[in-house]
Design an enzyme around this catalytic site. Structure first.
Site, PDB file in Angstrom:
ATOM      1  N   LYS A 112      -2.870   2.740 -14.305  1.00  0.00           N
ATOM      2  CA  LYS A 112      -1.965   3.879 -14.478  1.00  0.00           C
ATOM      3  C   LYS A 112      -2.640   5.036 -15.208  1.00  0.00           C
ATOM      4  O   LYS A 112      -2.266   6.186 -15.044  1.00  0.00           O
ATOM      5  CB  LYS A 112      -0.687   3.440 -15.180  1.00  0.00           C
ATOM      6  CG  LYS A 112       0.135   2.510 -14.288  1.00  0.00           C
ATOM      7  CD  LYS A 112       1.427   2.048 -14.914  1.00  0.00           C
ATOM      8  CE  LYS A 112       2.220   1.182 -13.950  1.00  0.00           C
ATOM      9  NZ  LYS A 112       1.612  -0.169 -13.759  1.00  0.00           N
TER      10      LYS A 112
HETATM   11  C1  PLP Z   1       1.931  -0.880 -12.531  1.00  0.00           C
HETATM   12  C2  PLP Z   1       1.070  -2.032 -12.144  1.00  0.00           C
HETATM   13  C3  PLP Z   1       1.119  -2.606 -10.856  1.00  0.00           C
HETATM   14  C4  PLP Z   1       2.090  -2.139  -9.789  1.00  0.00           C
HETATM   15  O1  PLP Z   1       1.779  -0.859  -9.329  1.00  0.00           O
HETATM   16  P1  PLP Z   1       2.859  -0.069  -8.416  1.00  0.00           P
HETATM   17  O2  PLP Z   1       2.329   1.315  -8.275  1.00  0.00           O
HETATM   18  O3  PLP Z   1       4.142  -0.135  -9.182  1.00  0.00           O
HETATM   19  O4  PLP Z   1       2.936  -0.783  -7.120  1.00  0.00           O
HETATM   20  C5  PLP Z   1       0.249  -3.651 -10.571  1.00  0.00           C
HETATM   21  N1  PLP Z   1      -0.625  -4.107 -11.482  1.00  0.00           N
HETATM   22  C6  PLP Z   1      -0.717  -3.590 -12.730  1.00  0.00           C
HETATM   23  C7  PLP Z   1      -1.689  -4.168 -13.695  1.00  0.00           C
HETATM   24  C8  PLP Z   1       0.121  -2.533 -13.108  1.00  0.00           C
HETATM   25  O5  PLP Z   1       0.030  -2.027 -14.363  1.00  0.00           O
END
Ligand code: PLP
Length: 465
Positions: A112
């Site tokens: 993120k």
């Molecule tokens: C947020 C997250 C996801 C999921 O990502 P999306 O964009 O919601 O599909 C998967 N793995 C990790 C480690 C995350 O932090």
């Protein structure tokens, strides 16, 4: 470049307004009115460029005229300056045609950061230009909160308030938030659970007097700017593996469908993508939808990959909008029915179109642990549980011969040390720049689970005039 709502009831906006709005006023999500294109020559010209340069070139057509090009370039370059790996998003080879795209070299060790580090700076830039400030409020069960805090810390036009359920996050997760001592960052440990935190955030937004007075805003995963900023690592990885000459497949561990939707956007822009594979854990609505045409809600069950413990994948609406021929009224009816009846009907023709673009697989907790152990023994790489879900599914997904498969590693293994230790016997250490996390000073306010208390806290610290 203009953006329209998936529910067709909001007026088209430019990038800067879409950034600040997040959700459209009709309840829909913003999508570009038409996709900008990257020609084969433009893709070829990305070879050998830095990650920040690629990110700038991919983002530029989405921003349109909303931000000056040299400002955008400087902002993007600044966003990735402090990442913990010189390549920002390095590729590692796990097998003859299986690669791992490491997206955990940002400040909070999860993917993120790759979008939020840009989005925090975009917010600040656009707000300063408009002479405005915002108050960002959010709830977190652990991971999203720290990425949002790192993105907004020390930004002059933003105050950020993040609520977590007191005593219910891991020590590392809490400390990643509470040790950020920037004066515009406010951590709230709520005497309640995660749902209580989310309910309070919703209640603050529903209190229109409060919302308007403090100019509440959010940086959640439905924000278009986050999607746009995620497209870059798909382009960078594909170019490194031979695009535009060679097609590349991706397997993405999926929760809210935001990450994999960015891969779809890259494909729409002209990146030669062979196959996009959704990887689910036991919360498998997306797998059921794609593999069986069964888009029905089940209860969320906890798993070893908690960031994917989601049933309503908010960004899936963006894909449904396309499958329904970009008909906003039809998408609005579909989403309303889905919420009321907890399931939606997808016709055979639409299902065929969905499957032409996406495959899906799933991975149990046992398979997750087995994959972490297996990859560690065979390659020396330590996967976190989310990355293991992707690798498990990627290794079984069919894709064209000669097209490399890239599994996304979305979190650093040290964020989930218990599962990793169980699978390998090794407890993964935090990277050096976070090694002193457990001795850093914390700042957090403990508040009662009460709307008036939380609103009073926000009002006493927010700097909106
Ligand atoms: C947020 C997250 C996801 C999921 O990502 P999306 O964009 O919601 O599909 C998967 N793995 C990790 C480690 C995350 O932090």
């Amino acid at each position: 470049m203009r953006y329209v709502s998936t529910r067709g009831g909001a007026k088209p906006l430019a990038f800067d307004d879409v950034l600040l709005a997040g959700l459209a006023p009709d309840g829909g999500l913003y999508v570009p009115r038409e996709w900008p294109r990257l020609t084969a020559a433009q893709i070829a010209d990305l070879a050998g460029r830095s990650y920040a340069e690629i990110a700038f070139r991919v983002l530029k057509p989405f921003v349109g005229g909303a931000i000056r090009s040299d400002d955008l370039e400087a902002l993007v370059s600044d966003a990735y300056r402090d990442f913990g790996h010189a390549a920002v998003a390095p590729l590692k080879q796990l097998g003859p045609d299986l690669f791992l795209l490491e997206l955990f070299h940002g400040p909070t060790l999860a993917f993120k950061d790759y979008a939020l580090q840009v989005v925090g700076r975009l917010f600040d830039h656009v707000l300063k230009k408009k002479g405005a400030r915002v108050t960002i409020v959010g709830a977190t069960s652990g991971d999203t909160g720290s990425a949002a805090i790192e993105a907004c810390r020390d930004r002059a036009a933003i105050d950020i308030f993040i609520m977590h359920p007191k005593g219910r996050t891991s020590e590392v997760q809490r400390r990643q938030m509470t040790t950020v001592l920037a004066p515009n960052v406010h951590n709230i440990a709520l005497e309640g659970n995660f749902d209580d935190c989310q309910d309070l955030v919703k209640a603050m937004f529903a209190d229109t007097g409060f919302r308007d007075r403090w100019r509440l805003s959010a940086v959640n995963s439905i924000n278009w700017a986050r999607i746009a900023a995620q497209i870059a690592y798909y382009v960078a990885a594909a170019v490194a593996l031979g695009a535009p000459r060679r097609r590349v497949a991706f397997t993405v561990p999926t929760g809210n469908f935001g990450n994999i939707y960015a891969a779809h956007a890259a494909r729409r822009m002209g990146l030669p993508v062979d196959r996009l594979v959704v990887a689910s854990n036991r919360n498998d609505i997306l797998w059921r939808t794609i593999a069986r045409g069964d888009m029905s809600l089940a209860d969320v069950e906890p798993s070893l990959s908690p960031s994917m413990d989601i049933q309503v994948s908010s960004n899936f609406e963006r894909l449904l909008f396309e499958l329904w021929g970009r008909d906003g009224a039809a998408t609005e009816r579909l989403m309303r029915r889905f919420r009321a009846e907890r399931r939606a009907e997808i016709s055979a023709a639409r299902l065929a179109r969905l499957r032409a673009g996406f495959a899906a697989g799933r991975c149990s907790d046992e398979e997750t642990l087995a994959t972490i152990g297996d990859i560690w023994r065979r390659t020396g790489e330590i996967l976190d549980p989310h990355s293991a879900v992707a690798v498990h599914v990627a290794a079984r997904a069919s894709h064209a011969r000669g097209a490399p498969m890239v599994a996304l590693a979305c979190a650093h293994p040290a964020k989930f040390p218990d599962a990793v230790e169980k699978a390998t016997g090794v407890r993964p250490p935090l990277p050096p720049r976070l090694a002193d996390l457990h001795t850093r000073k914390e700042r957090v306010s403990i508040l009662a689970n009460d709307l008036a208390t939380v609103e009073a806290f926000v009002a006493s610290r927010a700097r909106v005039r």
